[in-house]
Design a protein around this motif. Structure first.
Motif, PDB file in Angstrom:
ATOM      1  N   UNK A  48     -66.667  49.792  42.450  1.00  0.00           N
ATOM      2  CA  UNK A  48     -66.553  51.211  42.137  1.00  0.00           C
ATOM      3  C   UNK A  48     -65.423  51.831  42.945  1.00  0.00           C
ATOM      4  N   UNK A  49     -65.323  51.442  44.214  1.00  0.00           N
ATOM      5  CA  UNK A  49     -64.261  51.980  45.069  1.00  0.00           C
ATOM      6  C   UNK A  49     -62.892  51.618  44.504  1.00  0.00           C
ATOM      7  N   UNK A  50     -62.762  50.390  44.004  1.00  0.00           N
ATOM      8  CA  UNK A  50     -61.485  49.957  43.447  1.00  0.00           C
ATOM      9  C   UNK A  50     -61.124  50.802  42.232  1.00  0.00           C
ATOM     10  N   UNK A  51     -62.115  51.094  41.396  1.00  0.00           N
ATOM     11  CA  UNK A  51     -61.851  51.856  40.178  1.00  0.00           C
ATOM     12  C   UNK A  51     -61.436  53.289  40.473  1.00  0.00           C
ATOM     13  N   UNK A  52     -61.983  53.884  41.532  1.00  0.00           N
ATOM     14  CA  UNK A  52     -61.799  55.318  41.697  1.00  0.00           C
ATOM     15  C   UNK A  52     -60.741  55.697  42.723  1.00  0.00           C
ATOM     16  N   UNK A  53     -60.541  54.893  43.763  1.00  0.00           N
ATOM     17  CA  UNK A  53     -59.826  55.472  44.906  1.00  0.00           C
ATOM     18  C   UNK A  53     -58.506  54.786  45.230  1.00  0.00           C
ATOM     19  N   UNK A  82     -67.970  46.270  33.691  1.00  0.00           N
ATOM     20  CA  UNK A  82     -68.004  45.900  35.105  1.00  0.00           C
ATOM     21  C   UNK A  82     -66.747  46.434  35.777  1.00  0.00           C
ATOM     22  N   UNK A  83     -66.895  47.060  36.945  1.00  0.00           N
ATOM     23  CA  UNK A  83     -65.698  47.549  37.620  1.00  0.00           C
ATOM     24  C   UNK A  83     -64.735  46.395  37.883  1.00  0.00           C
ATOM     25  N   UNK A  84     -63.455  46.676  37.702  1.00  0.00           N
ATOM     26  CA  UNK A  84     -62.448  45.647  37.965  1.00  0.00           C
ATOM     27  C   UNK A  84     -62.316  45.475  39.462  1.00  0.00           C
ATOM     28  N   UNK A  85     -61.977  44.280  39.924  1.00  0.00           N
ATOM     29  CA  UNK A  85     -61.820  44.081  41.358  1.00  0.00           C
ATOM     30  C   UNK A  85     -60.348  44.048  41.735  1.00  0.00           C
ATOM     31  N   UNK A  86     -59.487  44.452  40.808  1.00  0.00           N
ATOM     32  CA  UNK A  86     -58.059  44.401  41.068  1.00  0.00           C
ATOM     33  C   UNK A  86     -57.495  45.816  41.043  1.00  0.00           C
ATOM     34  N   UNK A  87     -57.079  46.336  42.212  1.00  0.00           N
ATOM     35  CA  UNK A  87     -56.599  47.727  42.252  1.00  0.00           C
ATOM     36  C   UNK A  87     -55.359  47.965  41.398  1.00  0.00           C
TER      37      UNK A  87
END
Lengths: 358, 325
Positions: free
Chosen positions: B216-221, A279-284
């Motif tokens: 997805x945006x958080x993972x890539x950008x 699952x993509x992480x939600x923490x930049x």
């Protein structure tokens, strides 16, 4: 002794809603045992069967009354096939489907089953007849089953799912947006007053903001009509939000079943763990660094022997290549079932009985 | 150094039986080597922006106003040879459905080699070795064998890798990615995202990544621009958007992601549906769905506030929030 005892026909015919509950509250609404479906792959000039796609292979689970069971897995894992088998859209090869104590095919006919089980599909447009108005679509099933006042039912349900019948009743599917069409599909499923609704990726094609509206609607309806849901999705966040228990499938088999909180705390099967960490992480500031799995899921035409996940599993040992692990409760948490040799102290796996290493 | 991308006051309409105002006064700029996610729902104009950047829209039915510059080149004035050189050379694109974007009758190696030959003018043998190198770089196992495979012989994740190899074969300065992972399974999606992140660092190119999935945006950008009804409503770094979103639409999108939502709790859903864009927006497009909308929102286009350099919010609500800080 009264007259009605002598002449049963004189008894008043009251069909109270509770009378639909045949097995009582303790009886699971659905029991599936060893369900199997293999699809032939034909080829060559004679069109002979070349191979079998083992879409669903020995799947067993239960759905209790009033609960929501979420089914997750990647494409080709058999989640949609399971749903279609459940409502009799395709015929099973082997296994039993028991609905409220009655076996499908023996005590319960397909037509009777469909009064109680309805389905909502992913593609809201493809699942509506483009030549029927919304009202006719919603009323159609009720008409076929001979329920009283199908159109009145349709209009009140349309109002219930948030579509004003005066504005929408005479429209055609192409005149609605995706979210509105999915509401129509939900209304159509409910027109039969079902007890079980199977939602196969029902919110996946919707935009995020509309998805939240439909999820709210589904929770309200569940409470209001006392529904039981089987909710199929690839989005773990959605499944966690709506489900009581989660069932994880991989290549046609069940690898883990557990209550949501339990599986969220600890994923007992290595595949489930990989799925969760994908699952993509939600923490930049804390993005994913390593993909949990390499490559694509294997082809279900010729699945790996033994544990089907062993080709991609970090903890695979010799025993995983030959012996199929059994789905069984974890030590100390019988509600949480997993099919992995790591949890079976007698399996012969070098790390058996220690749980999944970090 | 020239800006990698400079879009100014781009307005785009599709003419036909009915007019669609797909993009309304969008300005956007990117520095060299930046990654930007364009976030929005279907119909918000994300994909149209990318297609305009590549000149892929049907000229007869499209009316474009404004300016698009990539590395100082005025894209809207390009045509013929120059446009061909620009597409794939300077800027290239990865599409959502690799099965549709790849040509089914040529092997993947040949498709990559063809693009290299066209742009670099090298021999076929040399182009094939570049193709092989590219397949290696996108981590396709036994690349030598895969070079001679047709697209249908590959799995979905593998096809998307080929698509990326094809797009990067001529070392573009800017890569456009239009929902490249939406059709993929979760475990494959994360592999492709991490691959793109690595390749971006390795090649130092800029990436515009179109997606509807905030995760997805958080993972890539590094940066995010949120689009709604053909306009950019909010822009900032990824952490600014995630941690302190100011536009009510962005806040709604974040809430709809269901991350950390209590189980069974009522969702704070945005009511209604996006507008149809048949008329040019004269007021805030989000006002009909906005819980905070006032008469001011319905009267005129919202002012754009820039609380920090390269951060902007197009909402009247953003003003008092600033004063309070």
């Amino acid at each position: 002794m009264s007259a009605t005892d002598l002449f049963p026909a004189l008894k008043p015919k009251t069909a109270a809603p509770e009378s639909r509950d045949k097995g009582g509250p303790a009886q699971p609404l659905v029991i599936v045992r060893d369900l199997q479906k293999h699809f032939p792959v034909r080829g060559g000039i004679l069109g002979r069967t070349q191979a079998m796609v083992q879409a669903v292979d020995g799947v067993s689970f239960e759905v209790k009354k009033g609960e929501t069971l979420g089914i997750v897995g990647e494409s080709g894992c058999g989640k949609s096939t399971t749903a279609r088998l459940l409502i009799g859209l395709i015929e099973k090869d082997k296994g039993e489907i028991i609905f409220d104590g009655q076996g499908l095919g023996d005590a319960l006919s397909l037509k009777e089953l469909r009064k109680d089980v309805q389905m909502v599909f992913q593609d809201s447009y493809a699942s509506l007849n483009p030549r029927l108005t919304i009202e006719d679509s919603v009323a159609f099933g009720a008409k076929v089953q001979g329920l009283d006042d199908p159109n009145g039912r349709a209009r009140s349900l349309m109002a219930r799912v948030g579509l004003d019948p005066d504005r929408f009743a005479h429209r055609y599917p192409h005149e609605l947006s995706g979210g509105q069409r999915q509401r129509v599909n939900i209304a159509r499923a409910l027109a039969m007053s079902p007890r079980l609704v199977v939602l196969d990726e029902a919110v996946s094609a919707l935009d995020k903001s509309v998805e939240a509206q439909v999820l709210n609607l589904l929770s309200d309806l569940r409470r209001e009509f006392g529904l039981t849901y089987i909710f199929i999705s690839h989005d773990l966040n959605v499944v966690r939000y709506i489900s009581d228990r989660i069932l994880v499938m991989y290549l046609g088999e069940v690898v883990e079943v557990a209550p949501v909180d339990s599986i969220w705390r600890e994923q007992a099967h290595p595949y489930t763990r990989s799925l969760f960490s994908a699952m993509p992480s939600m923490d930049p500031d804390n993005r994913t660094q390593e993909p949990p799995l390499a490559g694509d899921p294997p082809n279900p035409i010729d699945p790996p022997k033994g544990c089907r996940f062993h080709t991609r599993c970090r903890f695979a040992s010799e025993v995983c290549k030959t012996r199929v692990p059994k789905l069984q409760g974890l030590p100390g948490n019988a509600e949480h079932l997993a099919a992995c040799h790591l949890h079976d102290a007698t399996s012969g796996h070098p790390k058996a009985g220690q749980g999944v290493p970090q | 150094m020239t800006k990698l991308l400079d879009i100014q006051n781009l307005t785009l309409r599709f003419k036909g039986k009915r007019t669609v105002h797909a993009i309304n006064d969008v300005s956007l700029s990117m520095e060299q080597g930046e990654t930007l996610a364009l976030l929005g729902e279907s119909g918000s104009g994300k994909s149209v922006t990318l297609k305009a950047l590549l000149g892929l829209l049907p000229p007869k039915r499209t009316e474009i106003e404004g300016k698009i510059e990539v590395n100082g080149t005025d894209v809207l004035s390009l045509s013929g040879r120059k446009l061909q050189k620009y597409r794939g050379g300077e800027v290239s694109m990865v599409f959502q459905e690799p099965a549709l974007a790849l040509d089914p009758v040529y092997t993947v190696g040949r498709q990559i080699a063809e693009s290299v030959m066209r742009h670099k003018g090298v021999s076929k043998a040399e182009a094939m070795s570049t193709a092989l190198d590219m397949l290696d770089r996108v981590r396709i196992p036994s690349a030598n064998r895969r070079l001679h495979n047709y697209p249908h012989e590959l799995s979905g994740g593998m096809r998307q890798r080929v698509m990326i190899a094809l797009a990067l074969a001529c070392r573009p300065r800017l890569l456009l990615a239009d929902e490249p992972t939406t059709a993929l399974d979760a475990t494959v999606q994360i592999q492709i995202l991490l691959l793109l992140r690595e390749l971006q660092k390795e090649f130092g190119m800029g990436v515009i990544f179109v997606t509807h999935d905030i995760g997805v945006a958080v993972e890539i950008s590094e940066r995010v621009a949120v689009m709604y009804a053909g306009q950019i409503v909010e822009e900032g770094t990824t952490s600014e958007i995630i941690k302190s979103a100011q536009h009510p639409y962005t806040q709604g999108l974040l809430a709809a992601n269901l991350h950390d939502v209590e189980r069974g709790a009522r969702l704070n859903a945005i009511p209604g549906a996006p507008p149809s864009l048949e008329a040019k927006p004269e007021s805030c497009s989000f006002a009909p769905r906005c819980p905070h909308a006032t008469a001011e929102c319905r009267a005129a286009l919202p002012p754009v506030f820039t609380p920090a350099p390269r951060r902007r919010v197009a909402c009247v609500m953003a003003a008092p929030a600033l004063a309070a800080e």
